[in-house]
Design a protein around this motif. Structure first.
Motif, PDB file in Angstrom:
ATOM      1  N   ILE A 120       0.841  -1.207   0.000  1.00 23.88           N
ATOM      2  CA  ILE A 120       0.000   0.000   0.000  1.00 23.88           C
ATOM      3  C   ILE A 120       0.872   1.251   0.000  1.00 23.88           C
ATOM      4  CG2 ILE A 120      -1.662   1.328   1.363  1.00 23.88           C
ATOM      5  CD1 ILE A 120      -2.766  -1.406   2.344  1.00 23.88           C
ATOM      6  N   ALA A 121       1.907   1.241   0.850  1.00 24.80           N
ATOM      7  CA  ALA A 121       2.819   2.392   0.903  1.00 24.80           C
ATOM      8  C   ALA A 121       3.520   2.603  -0.429  1.00 24.80           C
ATOM      9  CB  ALA A 121       3.846   2.187   2.015  1.00 24.80           C
ATOM     10  N   ALA A 122       3.907   1.506  -1.102  1.00 26.29           N
ATOM     11  CA  ALA A 122       4.582   1.609  -2.403  1.00 26.29           C
ATOM     12  C   ALA A 122       3.678   2.234  -3.444  1.00 26.29           C
ATOM     13  CB  ALA A 122       5.036   0.218  -2.862  1.00 26.29           C
ATOM     14  N   ILE A 123       2.414   1.840  -3.447  1.00 23.85           N
ATOM     15  CA  ILE A 123       1.469   2.394  -4.421  1.00 23.85           C
ATOM     16  C   ILE A 123       1.258   3.881  -4.164  1.00 23.85           C
ATOM     17  CG2 ILE A 123      -0.941   2.350  -5.179  1.00 23.85           C
ATOM     18  CD1 ILE A 123      -0.870  -0.699  -4.603  1.00 23.85           C
ATOM     19  N   ILE A 124       1.119   4.254  -2.888  1.00 19.32           N
ATOM     20  CA  ILE A 124       0.890   5.664  -2.551  1.00 19.32           C
ATOM     21  C   ILE A 124       2.125   6.499  -2.896  1.00 19.32           C
ATOM     22  CG2 ILE A 124       0.491   7.267  -0.645  1.00 19.32           C
ATOM     23  CD1 ILE A 124      -1.176   5.040   0.679  1.00 19.32           C
ATOM     24  N   LEU A 125       3.297   6.023  -2.502  1.00 26.58           N
ATOM     25  CA  LEU A 125       4.524   6.761  -2.808  1.00 26.58           C
ATOM     26  C   LEU A 125       4.730   6.888  -4.312  1.00 26.58           C
ATOM     27  CD1 LEU A 125       7.204   5.427  -0.281  1.00 26.58           C
ATOM     28  CD2 LEU A 125       6.356   7.763  -0.466  1.00 26.58           C
ATOM     29  N   GLY A 126       4.457   5.798  -5.038  1.00 26.45           N
ATOM     30  CA  GLY A 126       4.692   5.786  -6.473  1.00 26.45           C
ATOM     31  C   GLY A 126       3.794   6.703  -7.262  1.00 26.45           C
ATOM     32  N   MET A 127       2.697   7.163  -6.649  1.00 29.08           N
ATOM     33  CA  MET A 127       1.811   8.090  -7.356  1.00 29.08           C
ATOM     34  C   MET A 127       2.502   9.415  -7.657  1.00 29.08           C
ATOM     35  SD  MET A 127      -1.816   7.543  -5.377  1.00 29.08           S
ATOM     36  CE  MET A 127      -2.675   5.961  -5.408  1.00 29.08           C
ATOM     37  N   GLY A 128       3.509   9.752  -6.870  1.00 26.64           N
ATOM     38  CA  GLY A 128       4.181  11.030  -7.103  1.00 26.64           C
ATOM     39  C   GLY A 128       5.680  10.943  -7.238  1.00 26.64           C
ATOM     40  N   LEU A 129       6.253   9.736  -7.098  1.00 26.31           N
ATOM     41  CA  LEU A 129       7.702   9.594  -7.160  1.00 26.31           C
ATOM     42  C   LEU A 129       8.109   8.693  -8.312  1.00 26.31           C
ATOM     43  CD1 LEU A 129       8.704   8.990  -3.410  1.00 26.31           C
ATOM     44  CD2 LEU A 129       8.327  11.134  -4.593  1.00 26.31           C
ATOM     45  N   PRO A 130       9.263   8.956  -8.923  1.00 28.30           N
ATOM     46  CA  PRO A 130       9.823   7.982  -9.859  1.00 28.30           C
ATOM     47  C   PRO A 130      10.135   6.689  -9.118  1.00 28.30           C
ATOM     48  CG  PRO A 130      10.982  10.092  -9.977  1.00 28.30           C
ATOM     49  CD  PRO A 130      10.100  10.150  -8.782  1.00 28.30           C
ATOM     50  N   VAL A 131      10.205   5.589  -9.864  1.00 30.24           N
ATOM     51  CA  VAL A 131      10.376   4.276  -9.244  1.00 30.24           C
ATOM     52  C   VAL A 131      11.636   4.214  -8.379  1.00 30.24           C
ATOM     53  CG1 VAL A 131      10.904   1.866  -9.746  1.00 30.24           C
ATOM     54  CG2 VAL A 131       9.030   2.994 -10.922  1.00 30.24           C
ATOM     55  N   THR A 132      12.752   4.731  -8.899  1.00 34.32           N
ATOM     56  CA  THR A 132      14.009   4.661  -8.145  1.00 34.32           C
ATOM     57  C   THR A 132      13.894   5.422  -6.832  1.00 34.32           C
ATOM     58  OG1 THR A 132      15.257   4.498 -10.201  1.00 34.32           O
ATOM     59  CG2 THR A 132      16.486   5.080  -8.238  1.00 34.32           C
ATOM     60  N   ALA A 133      13.291   6.608  -6.867  1.00 34.62           N
ATOM     61  CA  ALA A 133      13.125   7.398  -5.643  1.00 34.62           C
ATOM     62  C   ALA A 133      12.188   6.696  -4.670  1.00 34.62           C
ATOM     63  CB  ALA A 133      12.598   8.790  -5.983  1.00 34.62           C
ATOM     64  N   PRO A 160      -5.617   4.557  -8.536  1.00 38.24           N
ATOM     65  CA  PRO A 160      -6.209   5.539  -9.448  1.00 38.24           C
ATOM     66  C   PRO A 160      -5.200   6.339 -10.274  1.00 38.24           C
ATOM     67  CG  PRO A 160      -6.114   6.429  -7.239  1.00 38.24           C
ATOM     68  CD  PRO A 160      -5.591   5.034  -7.137  1.00 38.24           C
ATOM     69  N   ILE A 161      -3.911   6.303  -9.904  1.00 37.52           N
ATOM     70  CA  ILE A 161      -2.906   7.044 -10.676  1.00 37.52           C
ATOM     71  C   ILE A 161      -1.889   6.035 -11.194  1.00 37.52           C
ATOM     72  CG2 ILE A 161      -1.146   8.840 -10.627  1.00 37.52           C
ATOM     73  CD1 ILE A 161      -2.686  10.179  -8.374  1.00 37.52           C
ATOM     74  N   ALA A 162      -1.993   5.700 -12.470  1.00 33.48           N
ATOM     75  CA  ALA A 162      -1.101   4.721 -13.092  1.00 33.48           C
ATOM     76  C   ALA A 162      -0.474   5.384 -14.310  1.00 33.48           C
ATOM     77  CB  ALA A 162      -1.886   3.471 -13.491  1.00 33.48           C
ATOM     78  N   LEU A 163       0.691   6.013 -14.112  1.00 31.58           N
ATOM     79  CA  LEU A 163       1.235   6.911 -15.129  1.00 31.58           C
ATOM     80  C   LEU A 163       1.582   6.190 -16.431  1.00 31.58           C
ATOM     81  CD1 LEU A 163       3.477   9.222 -12.905  1.00 31.58           C
ATOM     82  CD2 LEU A 163       1.141   9.596 -13.714  1.00 31.58           C
ATOM     83  N   ALA A 164       2.139   4.976 -16.348  1.00 30.11           N
ATOM     84  CA  ALA A 164       2.460   4.250 -17.578  1.00 30.11           C
ATOM     85  C   ALA A 164       1.186   3.894 -18.339  1.00 30.11           C
ATOM     86  CB  ALA A 164       3.258   2.986 -17.248  1.00 30.11           C
ATOM     87  N   ALA A 165       0.150   3.478 -17.608  1.00 30.38           N
ATOM     88  CA  ALA A 165      -1.127   3.150 -18.248  1.00 30.38           C
ATOM     89  C   ALA A 165      -1.756   4.399 -18.857  1.00 30.38           C
ATOM     90  CB  ALA A 165      -2.077   2.519 -17.236  1.00 30.38           C
ATOM     91  N   PHE A 166      -1.635   5.534 -18.176  1.00 31.04           N
ATOM     92  CA  PHE A 166      -2.187   6.780 -18.710  1.00 31.04           C
ATOM     93  C   PHE A 166      -1.453   7.195 -19.991  1.00 31.04           C
ATOM     94  CE2 PHE A 166      -3.802   8.400 -14.320  1.00 31.04           C
ATOM     95  CZ  PHE A 166      -4.702   7.350 -14.289  1.00 31.04           C
ATOM     96  N   ALA A 167      -0.128   6.978 -20.015  1.00 26.93           N
ATOM     97  CA  ALA A 167       0.638   7.292 -21.227  1.00 26.93           C
ATOM     98  C   ALA A 167       0.184   6.410 -22.383  1.00 26.93           C
ATOM     99  CB  ALA A 167       2.132   7.098 -20.968  1.00 26.93           C
TER     100      ALA A 167
END
Length: 630
Positions: A452-465, A504-511
């Protein structure tokens, strides 16, 4: 009458030329440092960050000309002022005398405090422009905690630090901003981003796509399967799931739609495959280099243990693509190039990949391997007249490499603030205790909370960060529960990828949805379904010995591969309702029950679950054969 020297078009043209020159020089500087290693960390890292920030303020304007032509010239002049401030702050920090230890006892002088404070503010602004406000908010939250931690309840309280102490720790040391994350970004990651840029400008990207179509194009759902294969090849070296989606998706998504896939299905397939490229050896989107630094484990060991899980992930994605093609009764492509024809034209592009993989496995320095890879790309491109590098192509690769590295370096610099605060305040131990209490000390619960934390963090951070932040906070809780260090990091690294494909925020899917002209949310749902491997495989890492390292025996490892394979097959068949042939409702229910047996139990119940899934799938195969013969 307006001054033409301050017109938007003049500024744009001149600043683009200036940015191109600075980007090329940055790549040249990075190659020189990689070859000579002349500069110590206290000089190299500030020079790198200063160079990067100058480029960010040139390339990422606060106001775009198209948005507000009147305000654009003023905004660009302000950006030039910010660049001057960056150079002032950077020069002050680079010139700092670390041999004079009096600053440790008496504190920093006024000029150093101003320069350090300004650099933190400029870094946060550059992060806002390249990565987004979420990363900035996280960094500000941690800085606030370092300054006012003593005002919080005792459960989460820590000693408070003055502004001077924070600047000294985060700027005038190899902690904080100039700590491990930036060291990795400035060293290894930059060189491999440059390697990927050279491959792209030489035409290797198109070669990999052509190979994928030649291999998979003739089978059911050919373009979709080609998309998965091409993304596996390109994603590892691109460093970005979104960039990979846009690059390969521009070709594969229209072909998938033409074949009969729905737009959201085509977007989801491309997003899932492109995100998977980040866990595919040899480069793994730079995450493996961070992991090697954090764990102290050789990169070659990380590469080797990553191969089987990555193959299982792409096998899972290909399986879903195949089952979707069966449900839609799709055929393969009529006209495809022969693989030998494609290889004859571009076999030389495989030389750099074989070289870097071999050198990494032999435990050579990753920086030297990356430089050797860049040289190999240039030399191998000379093998064909059509791919020979001109001076213009060479400089284009140098420029693109530097520009693609900007968000990574900025994000890692800001992530260093988080890592630094965790070390300075000791909040990491408190967070581990909090996770243990909240989860009740059960590994399942801890994994769910980390996901859950990974999904929330990933909504605004690049994967490496996201991986850096999450590993600092969450890995200790996994190791406290008996999970091996490498396995714990691998679990967190895999879960950090999930935000690219999870609503709800999936940047690769949105692209992908933008290319497919599909609903972003429907595309994200499809990508999430296709990317179940990102959740299932880390569970198997934790519970079945899928990471072949440490005290994991060969028999345990092979059993884990079998178990994970059956789990993937069972889940895919039960969710899609088809394998070789349509499944009945009762068969899907039994399959789903057997899947949870594999996940939730140990020993004999797991073996029974494997047998049940095997029997149902074999039965389905013979049902299909009988139907075909009638």
């Amino acid at each position: 009458m307006s001054n033409p020297l301050l017109s938007g078009r003049f500024l744009t043209d001149k600043l683009v030329q200036l940015a191109s020159l600075i980007a090329i020089l940055l790549s040249a500087f990075q190659l020189w440092q990689g070859l000579t290693a002349d500069l110590p960390a206290t000089s190299f890292r500030p020079i790198h960050l200063t160079w990067v920030l100058v480029l960010v303020f040139l390339v990422y304007p606060a106001i775009k000309h198209e948005t507000s032509p009147r305000l654009y010239p003023i905004a660009r002049l302000i950006d030039l002022g910010l660049i001057a401030t960056v150079i002032y702050s950077g020069w002050t920090i680079i010139s700092f005398d670390y041999d004079d230890l009096s600053f440790l006892f008496n504190g920093l002088n006024l000029q150093d405090r101003i320069a350090g404070g300004l650099l933190i503010l400029l870094l946060l602004e550059a992060t806002r422009r390249t990565v987004g406000m979420v990363m900035v908010g996280i960094a500000i939250f941690f800085l606030g905690y370092a300054m006012f931690g003593d005002m919080l309840p005792s459960v989460v309280a820590s000693k408070s630090f003055s502004l001077e102490e924070i600047i000294r720790f985060h700027i005038f040391s190899t902690n904080g901003v100039f700590g491990t994350p930036l060291a990795i970004a400035a060293g290894v990651v930059f060189i491999f981003v440059l390697f990927g840029a050279f491959l792209q400008v030489c035409g290797a990207g198109q070669f990999f796509i052509d190979c994928a179509f030649a291999i998979a194009g003739k089978y059911r759902g050919g373009p979709a399967k080609a998309s998965v294969i091409a993304s596996a090849a390109l994603g590892s070296i691109s460093g970005s799931a979104i960039a990979n989606t846009v690059t390969t998706g521009a070709l594969t998504i229209p072909m998938m739609k033409k074949l009969g896939y729905k737009p959201e299905e085509a977007a989801g397939i491309e997003a899932s495959a492109s995100t998977g490229g980040q866990i595919m050896p040899p480069v793994m989107g730079a995450g493996a280099f961070v992991m090697a630094q954090f764990t102290g484990i050789a990169y070659s060991d990380i590469l080797l243990v990553s191969i089987a899980p990555a193959i299982l992930y792409f096998g899972c994605t290909l399986l879903y693509v195949h089952l979707m093609a069966c449900k839609l009764d799709l055929k393969g492509m009529d006209k495809i190039a022969q693989i030998r024809t494609v290889m004859a034209k571009g076999w030389h592009f495989l030389i750099p990949l074989v070289l870097i993989t071999s050198l990494l496995l032999l435990s050579y320095s990753p920086v030297w391997v990356g430089i050797a890879g860049c040289a190999a790309v240039i030399i191998s491109a000379m093998c064909r007249k059509s791919t020979r590098i001109t001076i213009s192509t060479f400089f284009s690769g140098m420029k693109q490499g530097a520009l693609q590295a900007l968000p990574i370096s900025v994000a890692c610099g800001t992530a260093g603030i988080v890592v630094g605060v965790v070390g300075q305040t000791g909040i990491g131990l408190q967070f581990t205790q909090f996770l243990m209490v909240l989860s009740g000390g059960y590994l399942w619960s801890v994994l769910a909370l980390i996901a859950i934390a990974a999904i929330i963090l990933g909504m605004g951070l690049p994967v490496t960060a996201a991986y850096i932040v999450l590993s600092i906070m969450a890995v200790p809780s996994l190791t406290d529960l008996g999970v091996g260090l490498l396995t714990a990091h691998m679990i967190v690294f895999w879960l950090s990828q999930t935000s690219n494909v999870t609503p709800p925020i999936a940047l690769a899917a949105f692209a992908g949805a933008a290319i497919a002209k599909a609903s972003p949310m429907k595309s994200a749902i499809q990508a999430f379904k296709l990317s179940q491997g990102f959740f299932l495989i880390p569970l198997m890492m934790a519970f079945s010995g899928l990471i072949f390292y440490g005290d994991v025996s060969l028999s345990q490892y092979l059993y884990a591969i079998l178990l994970t394979t059956m789990l993937i097959l069972g889940f895919a068949a039960s969710i899609e309702g088809v394998f070789f042939h349509r499944l009945l409702i009762w068969q899907r229910i039994i399959l789903l029950s057997a899947n949870f047996t594999l996940l939730l139990t140990q020993g004999m119940p797991r073996n029974i679950g494997i047998i049940v899934i095997g029997i149902l799938l074999i039965q389905n195969f013979f049902h299909y054969k009988n139907a075909q013969s009638k």
